[in-house]
Design an enzyme around this catalytic site. Structure first.
Site: not given
Length: 232
Positions: A32, A59, A61, A64, A119, A211
């Protein structure tokens, strides 16, 4: 479509991401590329990671007005990524416009998914900050239904909601789920999380893991552990 682990390469520079990816000499992970890396390095980083043989989830997102999103997706379609996304909160019309822009003249396109609720958002934050009073699982399912109505391929959602999304939108409607942590790991700033094995049982199609892999002492071993728990 088989399950897969997507590694969130949330690095600040090309040097950092290539130092990380060079560790993977066997299986090349699906990666990603998020805002931080894309804004730092631009489209060139996407092309180079694709050249190295990785599948890419871009990614960014988008959110608009429909025409702006349509034109932006037309640009992104030329990067040959495998998966990209937008915010379902931008309305059905915006998602339809995005799909139009993303589809190339020959009819091919990357997969397109919509973010339902991040999330890091829980019920309290949704009610207090966004003034959305409905239960978060109902909001996620409504946004997922809108994404399906617009013709999208799936949604980004918490693994806690993946099974319910499939019940509402069908087994072939993809669920891409961040918020995945090992049972013995730190949940960081995520609010709604599961382990890879739990995400597999509940019906996630793809898990996005950052992570727990990128900051691990042995990233390749952490990645292989994720694959074993989720895919095998």
């Amino acid at each position: 479509m088989g399950k897969d682990v997507i590694v969130a390469c949330d690095f600040a520079s090309a040097e950092q991401v290539f130092t990380f990816l060079d560790k993977f000499t066997d299986r090349k992970p699906f990666v990603k590329i998020g805002m931080e890396l894309f804004y730092a390095e631009g489209p060139a980083i996407v092309r180079e990671i694709k050249r190295r043989g990785h599948k890419i989830f871009l990614d960014l997102k988008l959110h608009d007005i429909p025409n702006t999103v349509k034109k932006s997706m037309a640009v992104l379609s030329r990067l040959d990524v495998d998966l990209c996304n937008l915010h379902a909160g931008g309305t059905v019309r915006m998602m339809e416009a995005a799909l139009e822009g993303l589809t190339r003249p020959d009819g091919t396109r990357p997969l397109l998914i919509a973010v339902t609720q991040l999330t890091s958002t829980d019920q309290a934050a949704m009610e207090e900050d966004l003034l959305i009073k409905e239960p978060i699982d109902q909001v996620v399912l409504h946004y997922a239904a809108n994404a399906k109505k617009a013709g999208l391929d799936g949604v980004v959602c918490s693994p806690l909601e993946a099974g319910k999304v499939h019940e509402v939108c069908g087994d072939n409607f993809l669920t891409v789920t961040p918020g995945v942590r090992f049972a013995d790991g730190d949940i960081g700033d995520q609010k709604r999380v599961m382990t890879p094995a739990q995400a597999k049982r509940i019906g996630s199609d793809y898990i996005v893991v950052g992570r727990p892999i990128t900051a691990a002492e042995d990233p390749v071993a952490a990645y292989n552990r994720c694959v074993a728990e989720f895919c095998d």
